[in-house]
Design a protein around this motif. Structure first.
Motif, PDB file in Angstrom:
ATOM      1  N   ASP A 472       0.830  -1.220   0.000  1.00  0.00           N
ATOM      2  CA  ASP A 472       0.000   0.000   0.000  1.00  0.00           C
ATOM      3  C   ASP A 472       0.860   1.265   0.000  1.00  0.00           C
ATOM      4  OD1 ASP A 472       1.084  -0.148   2.489  1.00  0.00           O
ATOM      5  OD2 ASP A 472      -0.774   0.315   3.579  1.00  0.00           O
ATOM      6  N   ASP A 530     -11.261  -2.061   6.497  1.00  0.00           N
ATOM      7  CA  ASP A 530     -11.197  -1.043   5.441  1.00  0.00           C
ATOM      8  C   ASP A 530     -11.055  -1.602   4.043  1.00  0.00           C
ATOM      9  OD1 ASP A 530      -9.729   2.040   6.563  1.00  0.00           O
ATOM     10  OD2 ASP A 530     -11.757   1.455   6.020  1.00  0.00           O
ATOM     11  N   GLY A 531     -11.560  -0.808   3.089  1.00  0.00           N
ATOM     12  CA  GLY A 531     -11.261  -1.102   1.695  1.00  0.00           C
ATOM     13  C   GLY A 531     -12.133  -2.158   1.050  1.00  0.00           C
ATOM     14  N   TRP A 532     -13.224  -2.607   1.710  1.00  0.00           N
ATOM     15  CA  TRP A 532     -14.118  -3.550   1.029  1.00  0.00           C
ATOM     16  C   TRP A 532     -15.302  -2.792   0.451  1.00  0.00           C
ATOM     17  CZ3 TRP A 532     -13.837  -8.804   0.068  1.00  0.00           C
ATOM     18  CH2 TRP A 532     -12.720  -9.461   0.619  1.00  0.00           C
ATOM     19  N   LYS A 546     -12.216  -6.341  -2.357  1.00  0.00           N
ATOM     20  CA  LYS A 546     -11.298  -5.447  -1.665  1.00  0.00           C
ATOM     21  C   LYS A 546     -10.692  -4.520  -2.711  1.00  0.00           C
ATOM     22  CE  LYS A 546      -8.196  -5.173   2.111  1.00  0.00           C
ATOM     23  NZ  LYS A 546      -7.560  -5.738   3.231  1.00  0.00           N
ATOM     24  N   THR A 547     -11.005  -3.234  -2.603  1.00  0.00           N
ATOM     25  CA  THR A 547     -10.656  -2.316  -3.692  1.00  0.00           C
ATOM     26  C   THR A 547      -9.211  -1.841  -3.632  1.00  0.00           C
ATOM     27  OG1 THR A 547     -11.565  -0.576  -2.324  1.00  0.00           O
ATOM     28  CG2 THR A 547     -12.980  -1.442  -4.045  1.00  0.00           C
ATOM     29  N   ALA A 548      -8.521  -2.138  -2.516  1.00  0.00           N
ATOM     30  CA  ALA A 548      -7.122  -1.703  -2.424  1.00  0.00           C
ATOM     31  C   ALA A 548      -6.350  -2.282  -3.598  1.00  0.00           C
ATOM     32  CB  ALA A 548      -6.515  -2.206  -1.121  1.00  0.00           C
TER      33      ALA A 548
END
Length: 972
Positions: A472, A530-532, A546-548
């Motif tokens: 990340d 986070d990030g879903w 999961k958009t990360a």
């Protein structure tokens, strides 16, 4: 009667079995249920729901099944039901609304969630009780005794309806008028925070907070219902809020103004002047968070109303933002003013920004120096991160005008990249790398070369530490983009760095997202993680992703496209691994940008692979061809579809004759046929929507948008056919016959003009590439083509005139009588009073070119002596560059053969010819590398040798025309 009761009993057993823990029993029950006809299914389910003596589980199961049945196919199922069943289904609604209300006060929001789902999937079901549904949602939303989540869900019902049933909701203006203050009240729900003004980390928006939920709801509602309704309702509220002594109200008022800009675009444009003057006052508000919100509004308007905003308000806005950036005690405000300045310069026309460059640079430089010292002394970096991006944005817009300031910034920026190596400075370092590469691109290779190798070494050093970076790390995406900019700056010299760059780039482009299928309970446990993001599949199930990493993946794929485009054969080493990565990504439905990049890469990779010879090229094409054709058939998003179709057409142009086998042709024929049939079907559906009881002018606007999308896909069908005709010539006509009736349908007189335009374009290609065999189909297109030369729509006239031109040029003898017939029609268009206006000029120039082609290729069909003087008087062409080359070539033919009518007795026409050539040069009608430019220059040089004639010709030209003739001689 007894039989019916027995059947109903069996149905209860079936419902029980559907809930059975035994897999076999359950599977069997599911099969039996699937096979019951839809009509009976609904009757059974309704009876089960209404039977209060039945088991509770069975009734709940029946309710879930009915909801699933109706929400998946409401528009198909509901109208076919008998009226008593329709009534029964409608009558379930009041009870359901009561259950929504009761459950909320028992701290259970699952029923309310179902209401949101109904509003999303089957809004028409709510119509008979819409007022009650809206009143209930409004009441729950305003009840502060409920928790935030429940109030936001109640608001979500209304906001969802504004998106899925806008026209229906627009009739309930009273509810909309009451919802707006609720959203604004939520936006006032802010916490006091002492440390806010100088926090050095930007915390993510708290999406559970009322303020964020209210702002997002307002944005969506304005877009859904349109500014015509929303702006008059909200304007007074915002004005009052901005005059409130409590800072929270002023903050909310400014944030509301930012939120409605997109939806109320047209209506706000008219009063932008007063809005801007008013908002700028708040940049001097006593409370820092209000100043921050004012920066936010300015930045948002700079984006929403560009470039008009920049043209009207550049002076006031630049001055106000620079002053706000000096707000030393409040880092957050300084940083946000810098962010607003970025929005402003990104969309600012270069000519407007240049006068402010000195002042902008001076301010940005002094703030950068100050903030660098603060970074060293206190470790604060927030403002510096934004200022570095502001500098990048100014350089990006100013381009070569930034050269004088280059040396002022570059040493400090290089210093940051070298020294900002701590983990908390990763974002600053990434943004600085971006800034350096953007400045390099702006000032160009010559100026940047002095630092290029230093910068490359810094990037390479970062790249080798890349393997230790966490996934990340924000630097990754900045690095990837910076490499691509360096490639643009250095061109072929960049090739040497590919071995270092490609590894990490391929790794990022290959990211596989985490996905999961979850029921609602799991989802609630996960949403904190986070990030879903979730897509509701109905029936208590959701699909999570999961958009990360997705944005990074998309950027990386776009950079691969950039390398293939810039380096061409220099990229050949990597074509194989890139094509293996890209082809499967045509089906990467989690991100549109990835699919677009995959499509764009295909023709570019073929271009790169050419140097390896035909065998390697053909292998690569075989690897991508099937997938491309399938993607055209299955792509759900029209913007992505148009890119895939465009790329496929480009690939065929690269590969040429023989690149498609019979299976390909068969599949492609079926897909194109389906696209054309869908085109007609969509037009009919839009006509039906125009008869709907909720039809209004906003609905018409969205139907127009749908129509534009459809036409764009039609243009891509035309692109694909063009590439096939130009590669395969008349061999492909038997295959084309399956599409013929649909193309003929496009050019019928009652069809909208874009249909006729693109239908004609397809027939133009048939004539141009498949003649003389094309005459076989002349009965379908010749009459319409001659008729449409005089059509009301310039686009249709242009397509028809082009067709008549290629008919003269490529059509066989069969077309001769039609060339004779076409001439007076073409002349009528050229000589009409408004033929040279902006909207008509392209069609007219195609007519002039067509007349030239008839004289050149079918001279015995017309009286050339009579037409030529007129034709010369219409020259030169300067809008349609392709036709300009054709007409100038014909003019050269005539001059080189000493045609008496063109030269005139004793060459008296030469001054006129000189002025035609000079005008053509002034309008850049012909590129200097085009052989035609050499021919024109030679004509001029021949006259140059005869002194008196040369002087006479030049004397009759204006100074601009004389300069243009010199320019032609010097460069061609």
């Amino acid at each position: 009667m007894a039989a019916a009761a027995a059947e109903q009993q069996q149905f209860y057993l079936l419902l029980g079995n559907l809930l059975s823990p035994d897999n076999v029993v359950r599977k069997q029950a599911e099969e039996t249920y699937e096979n019951i006809p839809g009509q009976s299914k609904i009757t059974f389910l309704l009876q089960a729901i209404r039977n209060t003596t039945a088991a509770e589980e069975a009734r709940q199961m029946a309710a879930v099944l009915l909801r699933r049945l109706l929400s998946s196919a409401f528009d198909e199922v509901y109208p076919t039901l008998p009226s008593d069943v329709q009534t029964a289904i409608k009558n379930l609604l009041p009870g359901f609304l009561q259950a929504v209300n009761d459950s909320c006060y028992q701290n259970d929001d699952s029923v309310l969630k179902s209401l949101v789902e109904i509003a999303d999937t089957v809004p028409k079901y709510l119509r008979p009780h819409l007022e009650a549904t809206l009143q209930l949602s409004l009441k729950l939303c305003g009840d502060t005794s409920l928790n935030n989540m429940q109030r936001q869900l109640a608001l979500e019902v209304i906001v969802t309806l504004s998106e899925t049933a806008a026209a229906m909701l627009r009739k309930h203006t009273n509810i909309v008028a009451q919802t707006i203050p609720q959203m604004l009240a939520m936006m006032v729900d802010l916490e006091e925070d002492e440390d806010w003004a100088n926090a050095d980390e930007l915390e993510d928006d708290d999406f559970d907070s009322n303020a964020v939920a209210g702002e997002s709801a307002l944005d969506r509602m304005a877009c859904g219902l349109g500014g015509k309704l929303v702006l008059p309702m909200i304007k007074e509220h915002i004005m009052q809020m901005l005059q409130n002594p409590d800072w929270k109200y002023r903050h909310a008022g400014l944030m509301a103004l930012s939120a409605i800009g997109e939806g109320c675009h047209q209506q706000m444009e008219g009063i932008l002047n007063e809005i801007v003057n008013f908002v700028l006052l708040f940049l001097q508000d006593p409370h820092p968070r209000v100043r921050y919100a004012a920066c936010n509004a300015v930045g948002q308007m700079a984006t929403d109303f560009a470039p008009g905003f920049q043209k009207k308000f550049h002076e006031k806005v630049i001055a106000a933002l620079l002053q706000t950036m000096e707000d030393q005690g409040n880092q957050r405000v300084q940083a946000h003013a810098a962010a607003a300045l970025i929005n402003f310069t990104e969309d600012c026309p270069k000519s407007l920004l240049i006068p402010y460059l000195d002042n902008l640079v001076k301010h940005l430089h002094s703030i950068m120096v100050l903030k660098l010292q603060e970074l060293i002394q206190k470790g604060t970096k927030l403002v510096l991160e934004q200022v570095v991006t502001s500098i990048a944005s100014v350089a990006d817009t100013a381009e070569e005008k930034f050269v004088p300031y280059y040396d002022l910034f570059m040493p400090s920026l290089k210093h940051i990249v070298e020294n900002a190596v701590q983990k908390e400075l990763r974002l600053l370092r990434g943004k600085t790398i971006e800034c350096i590469s953007l400045i390099g691109l702006a000032v160009g290779k010559e100026k940047f070369m002095q630092d290029a190798s230093d910068v490359m070494q810094l990037l390479l050093k970062t790249q080798t530490d890349f393997s230790d970076m966490e996934d990340d790390d924000p630097q990754i995406s900045y690095m990837i983009s910076a490499w691509a900019r360096m490639c643009k700056i250095l061109g072929k010299e960049f090739q040497q760095y590919l071995p270092v760059v490609m590894g990490p780039l391929m790794k990022t482009a290959s990211i596989k997202p985490e996905v999961a299928l979850l029921d609602t309970q799991d989802m609630e446990n996960m949403s904190d993680d986070d990030g879903w993001e979730f897509v509701n599949l109905g029936d208590q199930q959701s699909f999570g992703i999961k958009t990360a990493g997705l944005e990074e993946k998309s950027t990386a794929c776009q950079m691969l496209v950039c390398y293939a485009k810039e380096l061409k054969e220099g990229f050949v080493e990597y074509t194989e691994q890139v094509v293996k990565l890209m082809v499967p990504l045509l089906k990467f439905y989690f991100h549109d940008g990835v699919r677009v990049a995959a499509a764009e890469s295909m023709p570019l990779l073929l271009e790169c692979a050419r140097v390896r010879g035909p065998e390697y090229l053909t292998q690569m094409w075989h690897f991508m061809c099937d997938a491309l054709i399938k993607a055209i058939g299955t792509e759900p998003d029209s913007d992505v579809l148009s890119e895939i179709m465009h790329s496929f057409a480009k690939c065929i142009e690269v590969m040429g004759d023989g690149c498609l086998n019979n299976e390909h042709f068969e599949e492609l024929g079926g897909i194109l046929k389906a696209k054309l049939e869908e085109h007609f079907k969509n037009q009919e559906l839009r006509q039906v929507k125009r008869q709907d009881e909720d039809y209004d002018e906003q609905v018409e606007e969205s139907l127009q948008d749908e129509d534009d999308n459809d036409v764009y896909i039609l243009t891509k069908v035309s692109d694909i056919l063009h590439s096939i005709f130009s590669s395969y010539k008349e061999k492909v006509l038997p295959w084309f016959e399956q599409l013929l009736p649909l193309i003929v349908n496009l050019i019928c007189p009652h069809r909208p003009w874009p249909d006729r335009q693109w239908g004609l374009c397809i027939f133009d290609d048939v004539i141009e590439h498949c003649s003389p065999a094309s005459f076989k189909y002349a009965e379908y297109f010749l009459r319409p083509m001659l008729q449409y030369v005089c059509d009301n729509s310039p686009e249709v006239r242009q397509a028809a005139a082009y067709g008549l031109g290629v008919m003269a040029q490529y059509g066989g003898d069969n077309y001769r009588p039609f060339c004779t017939e076409a001439l007076p029609l073409l002349v009528r268009v050229i000589q009409s009073a408004d033929s040279k206006t902006k909207e008509n000029v392209n069609a007219t120039e195609n007519c002039i070119s067509a007349v030239g082609k008839i004289m050149k290729f079918k001279p015995d069909c017309v009286n050339v002596e009579e037409v030529l003087p007129h034709w010369l008087s219409w020259l030169p062409l300067h809008e349609d560059k392709e036709e300009a080359v054709q007409t100038f070539n014909y003019l050269c033919d005539l001059i080189e053969s000493n045609h008496p009518i063109v030269l005139g007795p004793n060459n008296t026409n030469l001054p006129k010819i000189f002025s035609i050539i000079a005008e053509g040069e002034m309008h850049e009608a012909i590129k200097h590398e085009d052989p035609c430019a050499k021919r024109l220059a030679n004509v001029v040089r021949q006259v140059q040798t005869s002194g008196g004639l040369w002087a006479e010709c030049m004397a009759q030209l204006s100074p601009e025309q004389q300069a243009a003739v010199q320019e032609l001689l010097n460069s061609a």
